[in-house]
Scaffold this motif. Structure first.
Motif, PDB file in Angstrom:
ATOM      1  N   GLN A  62     -34.104 -93.906  48.491  1.00  0.00           N
ATOM      2  CA  GLN A  62     -32.802 -93.380  48.904  1.00  0.00           C
ATOM      3  C   GLN A  62     -33.224 -91.937  49.087  1.00  0.00           C
ATOM      4  O   GLN A  62     -32.503 -91.070  49.760  1.00  0.00           O
ATOM      5  N   ALA A  63     -34.132 -91.116  48.368  1.00  0.00           N
ATOM      6  CA  ALA A  63     -34.362 -89.820  48.072  1.00  0.00           C
ATOM      7  C   ALA A  63     -34.849 -89.682  49.661  1.00  0.00           C
ATOM      8  O   ALA A  63     -34.976 -88.326  50.085  1.00  0.00           O
ATOM      9  N   GLY A  64     -35.580 -90.499  50.278  1.00  0.00           N
ATOM     10  CA  GLY A  64     -36.226 -90.137  51.565  1.00  0.00           C
ATOM     11  C   GLY A  64     -35.317 -90.062  52.659  1.00  0.00           C
ATOM     12  O   GLY A  64     -35.545 -89.924  54.092  1.00  0.00           O
ATOM     13  N   THR A  65     -33.760 -90.686  52.726  1.00  0.00           N
ATOM     14  CA  THR A  65     -33.028 -90.798  53.748  1.00  0.00           C
ATOM     15  C   THR A  65     -31.762 -90.187  53.421  1.00  0.00           C
ATOM     16  O   THR A  65     -30.779 -90.547  52.396  1.00  0.00           O
ATOM     17  N   PRO A  66     -31.552 -88.910  53.981  1.00  0.00           N
ATOM     18  CA  PRO A  66     -30.100 -88.434  53.755  1.00  0.00           C
ATOM     19  C   PRO A  66     -29.011 -89.216  54.331  1.00  0.00           C
ATOM     20  O   PRO A  66     -28.920 -89.753  55.088  1.00  0.00           O
ATOM     21  N   PRO A  67     -27.929 -88.640  53.660  1.00  0.00           N
ATOM     22  CA  PRO A  67     -26.680 -89.288  54.371  1.00  0.00           C
ATOM     23  C   PRO A  67     -26.547 -89.137  55.878  1.00  0.00           C
ATOM     24  O   PRO A  67     -26.988 -88.046  56.511  1.00  0.00           O
ATOM     25  N   ALA A  68     -25.402 -89.773  56.574  1.00  0.00           N
ATOM     26  CA  ALA A  68     -25.059 -89.148  57.931  1.00  0.00           C
ATOM     27  C   ALA A  68     -24.524 -88.008  57.873  1.00  0.00           C
ATOM     28  O   ALA A  68     -24.671 -87.169  58.975  1.00  0.00           O
ATOM     29  N   SER A  69     -24.031 -87.349  57.060  1.00  0.00           N
ATOM     30  CA  SER A  69     -23.314 -86.123  56.905  1.00  0.00           C
ATOM     31  C   SER A  69     -24.431 -85.091  57.135  1.00  0.00           C
ATOM     32  O   SER A  69     -24.109 -83.805  57.194  1.00  0.00           O
ATOM     33  N   VAL A  70     -25.612 -85.249  56.715  1.00  0.00           N
ATOM     34  CA  VAL A  70     -26.679 -84.439  56.771  1.00  0.00           C
ATOM     35  C   VAL A  70     -27.430 -84.524  58.069  1.00  0.00           C
ATOM     36  O   VAL A  70     -27.978 -83.656  58.636  1.00  0.00           O
TER      37      VAL A  70
END
Length: 138
Positions: free
Chosen positions: A18-26
């Motif tokens: 999860q640390a390598g994939t930011p949320p869509a809001s980013v």
């Protein structure tokens, strides 16, 4: 005990993914600001900040965004000769005999335009930061 170790390992592994994939809001504001970015790689700068490392027109860059997608800064590698003359002069006066090995232009949301330089003298190395007008920051 073995199940507990496997469970802990699985949690750590999942959190790293999860640390390598930011949320869509980013991701969305990043893509709006840098639609032609290539070789994008994401990581967590800290608990509340994401950093994208990428190339744009063949130039290595990075951009930082808050967890909520607010742009914080963009850093671009530049040659030492591209530093403003006043910044180069400030470095030469403050660090007599030191050589500039790398330079960066940093656009920030809160501090304006900054310039960073990696400098060395013999075995000593430092990273220095200056305002656009040549004022030493750190």
């Amino acid at each position: 005990m073995k199940k507990l170790i496997i469970y802990i390992f699985a949690l750590l592994w999942a959190s790293n993914l999860q640390a390598g994939t930011p949320p869509a809001s980013v991701q969305k504001p990043f893509m709006e600001k840098f639609p032609k970015a290539e070789k994008v790689s994401w990581g967590k700068e800290n608990e509340h900040e994401w950093e994208a490392e990428f190339q744009l027109n063949g130039i290595k860059m990075s951009a930082n965004y808050s967890d909520t997608g607010i742009w914080l800064e963009t850093e671009m590698a530049i040659s030492a000769t591209e530093l403003p003359q006043i910044v180069s002069t400030s470095i030469k006066k403050k660090y007599i005999g030191w050589q500039i090995t790398h330079a960066y232009k940093i656009e920030t949301a809160h501090k304006g335009l900054l310039y960073e330089a990696d400098i060395k003298s013999g075995m000593k190395k430092k990273e220095v930061l200056f305002q656009e007008d040549g004022t030493f920051i750190k």
